[in-house]
Each structure stands twice: as structure tokens, then as C-alpha cells.
Scaffold this motif. Structure first.
Motif, PDB file in Angstrom:
ATOM      1  N   ASP A 155       0.747  -1.384   0.054  1.00  0.00           N
ATOM      2  CA  ASP A 155      -0.210  -0.412  -0.082  1.00  0.00           C
ATOM      3  C   ASP A 155       0.973   1.152  -0.155  1.00  0.00           C
ATOM      4  O   ASP A 155       1.721   1.002   1.167  1.00  0.00           O
ATOM      5  CB  ASP A 155      -0.717   0.247   0.939  1.00  0.00           C
ATOM      6  N   ILE A 156       0.649   2.371  -1.391  1.00  0.00           N
ATOM      7  CA  ILE A 156       1.557   3.534  -0.600  1.00  0.00           C
ATOM      8  C   ILE A 156       0.706   4.825  -1.073  1.00  0.00           C
ATOM      9  O   ILE A 156      -0.579   4.230  -2.071  1.00  0.00           O
ATOM     10  CB  ILE A 156       2.218   3.469  -2.163  1.00  0.00           C
ATOM     11  N   ALA A 157       0.831   5.734  -0.204  1.00  0.00           N
ATOM     12  CA  ALA A 157       0.105   6.449  -0.152  1.00  0.00           C
ATOM     13  C   ALA A 157       0.827   7.773  -0.096  1.00  0.00           C
ATOM     14  O   ALA A 157       2.301   8.036   0.000  1.00  0.00           O
ATOM     15  CB  ALA A 157      -0.856   6.538   1.430  1.00  0.00           C
ATOM     16  N   ALA A 158       0.562   9.155  -0.937  1.00  0.00           N
ATOM     17  CA  ALA A 158       1.604  10.515  -1.097  1.00  0.00           C
ATOM     18  C   ALA A 158       0.411  11.708  -1.359  1.00  0.00           C
ATOM     19  O   ALA A 158      -0.869  10.926  -1.623  1.00  0.00           O
ATOM     20  CB  ALA A 158       2.808   9.995  -1.961  1.00  0.00           C
ATOM     21  N   ASP A 159       0.275  12.455  -1.408  1.00  0.00           N
ATOM     22  CA  ASP A 159       0.001  13.761  -1.999  1.00  0.00           C
ATOM     23  C   ASP A 159      -0.434  13.468  -3.468  1.00  0.00           C
ATOM     24  O   ASP A 159      -0.797  13.872  -3.641  1.00  0.00           O
ATOM     25  CB  ASP A 159       1.076  14.688  -1.475  1.00  0.00           C
ATOM     26  N   VAL A 160       0.424  13.166  -4.083  1.00  0.00           N
ATOM     27  CA  VAL A 160       0.872  13.377  -5.580  1.00  0.00           C
ATOM     28  C   VAL A 160       1.366  11.740  -6.508  1.00  0.00           C
ATOM     29  O   VAL A 160       2.330  11.323  -5.393  1.00  0.00           O
ATOM     30  CB  VAL A 160       1.674  14.523  -6.021  1.00  0.00           C
ATOM     31  N   MET A 161       1.147  11.479  -7.141  1.00  0.00           N
ATOM     32  CA  MET A 161       1.433  10.052  -7.889  1.00  0.00           C
ATOM     33  C   MET A 161       1.351  10.686  -9.364  1.00  0.00           C
ATOM     34  O   MET A 161       0.245  10.947  -9.552  1.00  0.00           O
ATOM     35  CB  MET A 161       0.178   8.989  -7.476  1.00  0.00           C
ATOM     36  N   GLU A 162       2.520  10.004 -10.293  1.00  0.00           N
ATOM     37  CA  GLU A 162       2.013  10.810 -11.151  1.00  0.00           C
ATOM     38  C   GLU A 162       2.884   9.195 -11.829  1.00  0.00           C
ATOM     39  O   GLU A 162       4.012   8.418 -12.028  1.00  0.00           O
ATOM     40  CB  GLU A 162       3.957  11.408 -11.273  1.00  0.00           C
ATOM     41  N   LEU A 163       2.321   8.714 -13.207  1.00  0.00           N
ATOM     42  CA  LEU A 163       2.671   7.522 -14.162  1.00  0.00           C
ATOM     43  C   LEU A 163       2.983   8.189 -15.064  1.00  0.00           C
ATOM     44  O   LEU A 163       2.611   8.278 -15.635  1.00  0.00           O
ATOM     45  CB  LEU A 163       0.890   6.611 -14.216  1.00  0.00           C
ATOM     46  N   ARG A 164       4.662   6.866 -15.296  1.00  0.00           N
ATOM     47  CA  ARG A 164       4.500   7.339 -16.767  1.00  0.00           C
ATOM     48  C   ARG A 164       5.336   5.724 -17.235  1.00  0.00           C
ATOM     49  O   ARG A 164       5.706   5.380 -17.385  1.00  0.00           O
ATOM     50  CB  ARG A 164       6.074   7.883 -16.594  1.00  0.00           C
ATOM     51  N   GLU A 165       3.986   5.782 -18.321  1.00  0.00           N
ATOM     52  CA  GLU A 165       3.878   4.466 -18.118  1.00  0.00           C
ATOM     53  C   GLU A 165       4.852   3.528 -19.569  1.00  0.00           C
ATOM     54  O   GLU A 165       4.980   2.716 -19.732  1.00  0.00           O
ATOM     55  CB  GLU A 165       2.452   4.013 -19.258  1.00  0.00           C
ATOM     56  N   LYS A 166       4.793   4.654 -20.773  1.00  0.00           N
ATOM     57  CA  LYS A 166       6.451   4.563 -21.107  1.00  0.00           C
ATOM     58  C   LYS A 166       7.434   4.060 -20.530  1.00  0.00           C
ATOM     59  O   LYS A 166       8.261   3.666 -21.298  1.00  0.00           O
ATOM     60  CB  LYS A 166       6.510   6.120 -22.176  1.00  0.00           C
ATOM     61  N   GLU A 167       7.840   4.965 -19.521  1.00  0.00           N
ATOM     62  CA  GLU A 167       9.159   4.995 -19.316  1.00  0.00           C
ATOM     63  C   GLU A 167       9.456   4.161 -17.811  1.00  0.00           C
ATOM     64  O   GLU A 167      10.300   3.064 -17.387  1.00  0.00           O
ATOM     65  CB  GLU A 167       9.338   6.298 -17.783  1.00  0.00           C
ATOM     66  N   LYS A 175       7.264   3.790 -15.007  1.00  0.00           N
ATOM     67  CA  LYS A 175       7.713   4.331 -14.105  1.00  0.00           C
ATOM     68  C   LYS A 175       6.218   5.177 -13.167  1.00  0.00           C
ATOM     69  O   LYS A 175       5.462   5.144 -13.892  1.00  0.00           O
ATOM     70  CB  LYS A 175       8.205   5.261 -13.918  1.00  0.00           C
ATOM     71  N   ALA A 176       6.028   4.932 -11.783  1.00  0.00           N
ATOM     72  CA  ALA A 176       5.554   5.194 -11.124  1.00  0.00           C
ATOM     73  C   ALA A 176       6.166   6.039  -9.982  1.00  0.00           C
ATOM     74  O   ALA A 176       6.793   5.437  -9.154  1.00  0.00           O
ATOM     75  CB  ALA A 176       4.201   4.403 -10.481  1.00  0.00           C
ATOM     76  N   ILE A 177       5.819   7.131  -9.763  1.00  0.00           N
ATOM     77  CA  ILE A 177       6.340   8.094  -8.614  1.00  0.00           C
ATOM     78  C   ILE A 177       5.565   8.279  -8.006  1.00  0.00           C
ATOM     79  O   ILE A 177       4.417   9.536  -8.541  1.00  0.00           O
ATOM     80  CB  ILE A 177       6.920   9.474  -9.753  1.00  0.00           C
ATOM     81  N   PHE A 178       5.352   9.005  -7.009  1.00  0.00           N
ATOM     82  CA  PHE A 178       5.198   8.849  -5.040  1.00  0.00           C
ATOM     83  C   PHE A 178       5.940  10.515  -4.856  1.00  0.00           C
ATOM     84  O   PHE A 178       6.318  10.120  -4.524  1.00  0.00           O
ATOM     85  CB  PHE A 178       5.191   8.712  -4.536  1.00  0.00           C
ATOM     86  N   THR A 179       4.989  11.461  -4.144  1.00  0.00           N
ATOM     87  CA  THR A 179       6.155  12.714  -3.828  1.00  0.00           C
ATOM     88  C   THR A 179       4.794  13.155  -2.809  1.00  0.00           C
ATOM     89  O   THR A 179       3.964  13.206  -3.199  1.00  0.00           O
ATOM     90  CB  THR A 179       5.986  13.888  -4.736  1.00  0.00           C
ATOM     91  N   GLY A 180       5.753  13.295  -1.592  1.00  0.00           N
ATOM     92  CA  GLY A 180       4.337  14.224  -0.594  1.00  0.00           C
ATOM     93  C   GLY A 180       4.583  13.505   0.259  1.00  0.00           C
ATOM     94  O   GLY A 180       3.601  13.121   0.243  1.00  0.00           O
ATOM     95  N   LYS A 181       5.379  13.276   1.585  1.00  0.00           N
ATOM     96  CA  LYS A 181       4.240  12.798   2.420  1.00  0.00           C
ATOM     97  C   LYS A 181       4.609  11.307   2.191  1.00  0.00           C
ATOM     98  O   LYS A 181       3.152  10.451   2.464  1.00  0.00           O
ATOM     99  CB  LYS A 181       3.502  13.290   3.226  1.00  0.00           C
TER     100      LYS A 181
END
Length: 164
Positions: free
Chosen positions: A37-49, A51-57
Motif C-alpha cells: 500500500d502506497i499513499a502520497a500527496d501526488v502520484m504520477e504514472l509514466r507508462e512509457k518509462e 515508472k510510478a512516482i510518488f511525492t509528498g509525505k
């Protein structure tokens, strides 16, 4: 998506279910991909790369292992199962900024942690502090083999304080 209950504040985005991954597999256990389980202020998914990027707490939990950081990057790859179905599998986890890992009465703090999930190894760098009871270890780099339980503190002077 699993029911996360009320332990997650409403301000956070929850991203669980895209991937099954491991934060760590305790020594002596078979390597397995388990849910996280991952929780964060922001999640960005870069499907071509891939990658899933979680930022903020960032808060990540898998079994008895908890990870907190300012940022968590999850690198994954699509793999084909024997059944022919495709699934996403984690390759690397990279946590940066105020990294705290809590597991089994032990706390590790650092600036950065990188885990190679398939190899079940982690490298933790940047003012590393390991606390377990009254024992404190510190150094610049901690290398962990999560399969064997072997660890090595290196990089400049390392310190240890046992008891108080």
C-alpha cells in the motif's frame, strides 16, 4: 482496489493494485512479490518509462515493513506469466529525502534508499543511522542482502554505540 480503511488521511492519493511489489523480504524467507500500500500527496504514472512516482509525505507499507520518504520512484516492467497473461513486476524502488524504514524493532534513517527487488538487495546512503533498542550504528552507506540477512556499513568512518 483493496479497502484501506480509515488509516489514510483524505488528502492522500492511494495507489495500490497497479503493481505487486516487495519493500523487503526478511532473511530466510523465499523471495516473493507481495502487495504493498502506497499513499502520497501526488502520484504520477509514466507508462512509457514504466515508472510510478510518488511525492509528498510518502508512506508505503508491506507486511511488517514501513517506509516513509519525500519521494518514491517505482520502476516496473511488464512480464509474461506461464499462463500467457501479462503482469507488471517491480524492478527497483528508489526512495529519497528523509527516508525512514521501520521493520522488526529496527529503524533506518537516511537520505536515499535503492532496492533491487529481483536481487533482494538494498543500498542505503546519505548519513545512514540504524537504531535497534539501545544500539546505534552510523555511516555513509549501508548495503543489505535481504535474502541472507548480511549487511555491511561502509563509506568513510563508521560508528557504533552499544547500550547506554
Amino acid at each position: 482496489m483493496p479497502d484501506h480503511g480509515s488509516w489514510l488521511p483524505p488528502r492522500q492519493l492511494v495507489f495500490a493494485g497497479i503493481l505487486a511489489l516487495a519493500l523487503a523480504v526478511p532473511a530466510g524467507k523465499a523471495h516473493a512479490q507481495l502487495a504493498i500500500d502506497i499513499a502520497a500527496d501526488v502520484m504520477e504514472l509514466r507508462e512509457k518509462e514504466q515508472k510510478a512516482i510518488f511525492t509528498g509525505k510518502v508512506d508505503a507499507v508491506r507486511g511488517g515493513v514501513k517506509l516513509k520518504a519525500d519521494k518514491l520512484v517505482v520502476d516496473y516492467a511488464e512480464v509474461k506469466r506461464q499462463s500467457g497473461k501479462k503482469k507488471n513486476e517491480i524492478r527497483f524502488l528508489v526512495a529519497t529525502g528523509n527516508v525512514t524504514i521501520i521493520s522488526g524493532g529496527q529503524t533506518i534513517r537516511s537520505r536515499r534508499a535503492r532496492m533491487d527487488v529481483k536481487a533482494n538487495r538494498a543500498v542505503i546512503t546519505g548519513n545512514v543511522i540504524v537504531l535497534r533498542g539501545k544500539t546505534k550504528l552510523n555511516g555513509n552507506k549501508l548495503v543489505l542482502n535481504l535474502t541472507t540477512g548480511q549487511s555491511r556499513m561502509e563509506g568513510g568512518r563508521v560508528g557504533a554505540k552499544f547500550g547506554q
